[in-house]
Scaffold this active site. Structure first.
Site: not given
Length: 395
Positions: A169, A164-166
């Site tokens: 980003a 999810a972070d990637g």
């Protein structure tokens, strides 16, 4: 490089915000990483070689690192100075924190009306959950991703990396470029705020579930590696104990795979002529393919499927990726000189641009490595000022 001359202040921590800045730095932006004097938490996460944090080296590549306590008045003053000549500011404090420090967008845009401010948070700047702490794991659960991932009779499954972070980003990076295009190419000359939650970008990638539920009342559930939309689509074990992944999204590919694994009778079977029909008889279709693959070694499976122009790929672990001819030929892995580790290898910059490609110019720097260069060389502070700020815990 395509973003040469663009200045980015990365005042975020851990993953989604820093990765947004990493992408911009990969393509030439001057990224100044602002850390609390105690260091970004990512320096303490994951494996180290000796005392060198390896995850840090990748996520904070192509950045200059300074320390700064934004909760102090002097630190806030220094941030305002940094913002004066910045194009982008990335932060991921809980909503309201920057305003409490006098560093909200209303205040900073008075200093620099051209500033694009990327505000990363678990749940966004609005809504009833806006003040909750948010990490990728919660986003993977809340977005609907975990519900559809895993075996049908097993628990919801989380990815073993910062998915999810990637995803957030990369959404953050392209949203930043949209804002910069509007500011510069379209000529408004004005910055704006990008409200980037961590859960919504992943939610946006989950196919047509929203419309499917809206129109047909259907809820997608876990199916392992199978698909609601086509068959065969799964992972299969070869005769030499390797795994391959197969997808037959196009009808022509499905027909070729069925002919390869089950002969003309399977290829022409009326039940298997549509995606809906194959999904309806998924156990029979899957079993046919699984038996054919299980009877042959990996190399034969890949070669035969390639001859049939059917999409298949080996399931690689990282050691196998290091010797995979496709990864080597692109090159998908690059070697970077580093003052702490010598040569270290990491993922290259993607995608490849023909005239102005990105490049990994440096791995993540040491804590406060560029304090003197930026504070003295660019903001005009004296060495004695720097020493005083350090003694006060501001930097």
């Amino acid at each position: 490089m395509p973003l040469a001359g663009l200045r980015v202040i990365d005042a975020s921590s851990i993953l989604a915000g820093p990765m947004t800045a990493m992408v911009l730095g990969d393509f030439g932006a001057d990224v100044i990483k602002v850390e609390h004097p105690g260091g970004d938490s990512l320096r303490k996460l994951g494996f180290k070689k000796g005392e060198v944090p390896l995850w840090w080296k990748v996520v904070n590549r192509n950045k200059r690192c300074i320390t700064l306590s934004l909760s102090t008045p002097k630190g806030q003053g220094l941030m305002r100075q940094l913002v004066e000549k910045a194009d982008v500011l990335i932060e991921n404090f809980r909503p309201g924190t920057m305003e409490r420090w006098g560093l909200g967008y209303d205040a900073l845009s008075q200093i620099n009306p051209r500033l694009v401010m990327v505000r990363v948070s678990g749940f966004g700047q609005t809504g009833p959950h806006r003040h909750r702490a948010g990490f990728g794991t919660g986003a993977e659960a809340m977005s609907g991703f975990a519900h559809i991932t895993g075996e049908a009779d097993g628990p919801p499954t989380l990815p073993p990396f910062g998915l999810a972070d990637g995803v957030a980003a990369y959404h953050g990076a392209f949203a930043t470029m949209f804002a910069l295009y509007e500011r510069d190419a379209k000529g408004s000359g004005r910055g704006q705020v990008i409200d980037l939650s961590i859960y919504e970008p992943l939610f946006s990638l989950l196919g047509y579930q929203t419309t499917l539920y809206d129109q047909l009342g259907m809820v997608q559930n876990r199916m392992g590696n199978r698909s609601l939309n086509n068959a065969p689509r799964n992972t299969y074990k070869t005769g030499d104990n390797r795994w391959v992944a197969l997808s037959t999204a196009a009808p022509s590919i499905a027909k070729r795979v069925l002919g390869l694994c089950g002969g003309d009778a399977a290829a022409e079977d009326p039940r298997f002529q549509t995606a809906e029909g194959r999904v309806q008889h998924i156990a029979e279709v899957d079993g046919m393919v699984a038996r054919w693959i299980a009877a042959r070694p990996l190399a034969e499976v890949l070669d035969t499927f390639e001859e049939a122009e059917a999409a298949i790929a080996p399931v690689n672990d990282i050691a196998q990726i290091f010797t995979d001819v496709q990864f080597l030929a692109r090159p998908s892995i690059v070697s970077v000189p580093d003052e702490d580790l010598g040569q270290l290898r990491m993922q290259n910059v993607f995608p490849f641009l023909s005239r102005t490609p990105g490049k990994v110019r440096s791995a993540g720097a040491r804590l406060g490595q560029h304090n003197e260069q930026i504070y003295c060389g660019e903001l005009g502070l004296a060495a004695t000022d720097l020493a005083q700020l350090k003694s006060e815990g501001v930097i």
